[in-house]
Design an enzyme around this catalytic site. Structure first.
Site, PDB file in Angstrom:
ATOM      1  N   HIS A 337       0.824  -1.226   0.000  1.00  0.00           N
ATOM      2  CA  HIS A 337       0.000   0.000   0.000  1.00  0.00           C
ATOM      3  C   HIS A 337       0.855   1.272   0.000  1.00  0.00           C
ATOM      4  O   HIS A 337       1.977   1.262  -0.445  1.00  0.00           O
ATOM      5  CB  HIS A 337      -0.986  -0.040   1.168  1.00  0.00           C
ATOM      6  CG  HIS A 337      -1.698  -1.365   1.237  1.00  0.00           C
ATOM      7  ND1 HIS A 337      -2.810  -1.635   0.476  1.00  0.00           N
ATOM      8  CD2 HIS A 337      -1.415  -2.492   1.931  1.00  0.00           C
ATOM      9  CE1 HIS A 337      -3.199  -2.887   0.717  1.00  0.00           C
ATOM     10  NE2 HIS A 337      -2.357  -3.422   1.587  1.00  0.00           N
ATOM     11  N   GLU A 352      -2.810   0.246   7.993  1.00  0.00           N
ATOM     12  CA  GLU A 352      -1.856  -0.776   7.556  1.00  0.00           C
ATOM     13  C   GLU A 352      -0.563  -0.153   7.035  1.00  0.00           C
ATOM     14  O   GLU A 352       0.533  -0.607   7.368  1.00  0.00           O
ATOM     15  CB  GLU A 352      -2.513  -1.648   6.476  1.00  0.00           C
ATOM     16  CG  GLU A 352      -1.608  -2.756   5.967  1.00  0.00           C
ATOM     17  CD  GLU A 352      -2.279  -3.622   4.904  1.00  0.00           C
ATOM     18  OE1 GLU A 352      -3.475  -3.393   4.621  1.00  0.00           O
ATOM     19  OE2 GLU A 352      -1.606  -4.495   4.351  1.00  0.00           O
ATOM     20  N   HIS A 405       2.615  -6.871   4.709  1.00  0.00           N
ATOM     21  CA  HIS A 405       1.251  -6.347   4.882  1.00  0.00           C
ATOM     22  C   HIS A 405       0.787  -6.581   6.306  1.00  0.00           C
ATOM     23  O   HIS A 405       1.385  -7.335   7.066  1.00  0.00           O
ATOM     24  CB  HIS A 405       0.280  -7.072   3.931  1.00  0.00           C
ATOM     25  CG  HIS A 405       0.454  -6.682   2.497  1.00  0.00           C
ATOM     26  ND1 HIS A 405      -0.444  -5.887   1.831  1.00  0.00           N
ATOM     27  CD2 HIS A 405       1.443  -6.974   1.613  1.00  0.00           C
ATOM     28  CE1 HIS A 405      -0.016  -5.700   0.584  1.00  0.00           C
ATOM     29  NE2 HIS A 405       1.123  -6.362   0.433  1.00  0.00           N
ATOM     30  N   GLU A 467       1.807 -11.311   6.455  1.00  0.00           N
ATOM     31  CA  GLU A 467       0.784 -10.530   7.159  1.00  0.00           C
ATOM     32  C   GLU A 467       1.226 -10.489   8.617  1.00  0.00           C
ATOM     33  O   GLU A 467       1.195 -11.509   9.310  1.00  0.00           O
ATOM     34  CB  GLU A 467      -0.593 -11.188   7.032  1.00  0.00           C
ATOM     35  CG  GLU A 467      -1.140 -11.262   5.599  1.00  0.00           C
ATOM     36  CD  GLU A 467      -1.795  -9.963   5.126  1.00  0.00           C
ATOM     37  OE1 GLU A 467      -1.748  -8.951   5.876  1.00  0.00           O
ATOM     38  OE2 GLU A 467      -2.340  -9.958   4.011  1.00  0.00           O
TER      39      GLU A 467
HETATM   40 ZN   LIG Z   1      -2.318  -5.251   2.582  1.00  0.00          ZN
END
Ligand SMILES: [Zn+2]
Length: 505
Positions: A337, A352, A405, A467
């Protein structure tokens, strides 16, 4: 305005700490490309007479420093604009090379590149504003890339193969057949409508054992790409991305080709391709003689609050992490992102992007400290497309790709934990990262999973997507907002990568 990457300047200064100098070799002490000024500066610890040239396809300014050692891993930084990236690497045993690569479709007027030596150890290379290469042949402002047939807005020769840009990538089924004489490879793409710039075209490429690529629309049902190849060259594979096109790569990677025969000449006669020459850029003598060695008279104690520039903080490799002694390994770290895309937003407005950027920068710092080269897809809060991220990794042909992420799930704050994804060749990498992440952070272990994420499917190297926990989780969100926890997380991810490198390279 984009400021030069702080990370880059920090790591390039780092070199001086690492370099141990034999008597006559000079060392690159620091270098920096300021993308807002289009200016490269570098300093060495002994006099150097650089050379500079403009090399086409991709257009780049190459500055060679004979007799200079880099003393560390290749370092690079990527920029978003007309300048794609800047990197410094050890070109051969005696030469350090700094490369400023222009974005596709851009060039600079080599006559306007000014190389200035303030003295034999301090140099700057000022680039003029890059110009777009005219594609239509109309007002060609710069006599650069000729209208050779290879140039096509929808076709790109990358550092790992070819990339075909498509508006609609059809479905995921791709079928590939090689002819009995092994000279042609047909790649059928069901449901693909080729753009006009490709339909019916034959592009001579003369790269990677492929002499040309032919594009045909096979009715409404699909498209066929035909590669004309050397019979002893390896097979090719193709992967379709929903978002952007088709990536073509030789099976086994480019090593399969490098150890192979030279590229054959184009199979069909083509209009003679004007070869774009390498243009040398004159480098004048330095303006001033080498400054005498600094023999500072010791000033009276009171008058020196800070007599010498503070050296960068000690960045000795950490003994608790693997040290890699193969400076050619480069990992792309991809902070998810950024910019107009904040990613998931969780408890207390925790974004995030604000979690993954600091973690990623710290991972990069640790990897470089432990002897692994790093390419970051972004080092500031800015937007990059998914295809831009994978293209960076593929173009640079890095050894590994790790996307970072944070997770989210609506209305379920009880869901917490870390997980790591891979698609194909990244399984071992994902396992190594997950193992280290759980062991060090003690987050809930959600395991290693296979997933068809874009960045995993469109990277040419082992790739994993981490993640680091749930910004929506009641437990994870508190931890992820804590800078100290994020540093622990970064160390855990870096350790997983280092362990994997240690085992596999
Ligand atoms: Zn993400």
């Amino acid at each position: 305005m984009r400021l030069p990457s702080l990370l880059l300047s920090a790591t390039s200064v780092l070199v001086s700490a690492v370099a141990a100098s034999p008597a006559e070799a000079a060392n690159l002490l620091s270098w920096q490309f300021d993308a807002s000024q289009n200016k490269l500066t570098f300093t060495t610890d002994a006099g150097v007479q650089p050379t500079a040239k403009l090399i086409p396809s991709p257009n780049r300014i190459v500055v060679d420093l004979p007799g200079v050692r880099l003393g560390g891993a290749t370092m690079r930084d990527n920029f978003g604009g007309a300048i794609a990236s800047a990197r410094a690497g050890q070109f051969n045993a005696n030469t350090t090379r700094i490369v400023i690569e222009l974005a596709e479709g851009y060039t600079v007027d080599s006559q306007q590149v000014k190389v200035v030596g303030v003295n034999p150890t301090q140099w700057s290379v000022q680039l003029p504003t890059p110009k777009r290469i005219s594609q239509a042949g109309g007002n060609v402002s710069v006599p650069t890339t000729p209208q050779n047939q290879t140039y096509n807005p929808n076709f790109q020769i990358t550092s790992s193969g070819f990339y075909v840009r498509l508006d609609d990538s059809g479905d995921d089924r791709v079928s590939i057949q090689r002819s009995g004489d092994r000279k042609t490879i047909n790649i059928d793409l069901p449901g693909v409508k080729l753009p006009n710039s490709l339909t019916g075209r034959v592009l001579p490429v003369s790269r990677y054992g492929v002499s040309q690529v032919q594009f045909a629309q096979t009715g409404a049902s699909g498209a066929r790409l035909t590669l004309s190849v050397d019979p002893i060259s390896p097979d090719w594979q193709a992967s379709v991305s929903r978002l952007g096109g088709v990536v073509l790569m030789p099976r086994g990677g480019l090593y399969a080709i490098r150890s192979n025969t030279p590229t054959p000449e184009p199979a069909t006669p083509v209009v003679t391709r004007p070869t774009q020459p390498v243009v040398s850029i004159p480098v004048p003598q330095p303006l001033n003689p080498t400054p005498p060695p600094v023999t500072r008279p010791t000033p009276p104690p009171q008058s020196r609050p800070n007599p010498t520039p503070t050296p960068p903080p000690a960045t000795k490799p950490s003994p608790s992490l693997p040290q890699i002694n193969n400076s050619r390994i480069v990992v792309t770290i991809d902070p998810g992102h950024g910019g107009r895309d904040p990613g998931a937003v969780g408890i207390g407005g925790l974004k995030e992007t604000d979690v993954v950027l600091p973690i990623s920068l710290e991972v990069a710092r640790i990897l470089e400290r432990q002897g692994v080269g790093v390419q970051l897809t972004r080092s500031s809060d800015r937007f990059i497309s998914l295809s831009g991220r994978t293209a960076m990794a593929n173009r640079a042909d890095t050894d590994l790709f790790v996307s970072i992420h944070a997770n989210a799930v609506a209305n379920r704050s009880s869901v917490n934990g870390a997980e790591t994804f891979y698609f194909s060749s990244g399984r071992g990498l994902a396992q190594s990262i997950q193992e280290s992440m759980i062991r060090r952070t003690r987050l809930n272990n959600r395991g290693v999973k296979q997933a068809r994420f874009y960045v995993l499917r469109n990277t040419a190297m082992p790739a994993a997507l981490v993640e680091v926990g749930f910004v929506t989780g009641n437990s994870d969100s508190r931890k992820l907002s804590d800078p100290a926890f994020r540093d622990d997380m970064a160390e855990a991810i870096a350790e997983g990568i280092l362990n994997y490198v240690k085992r596999n390279y």
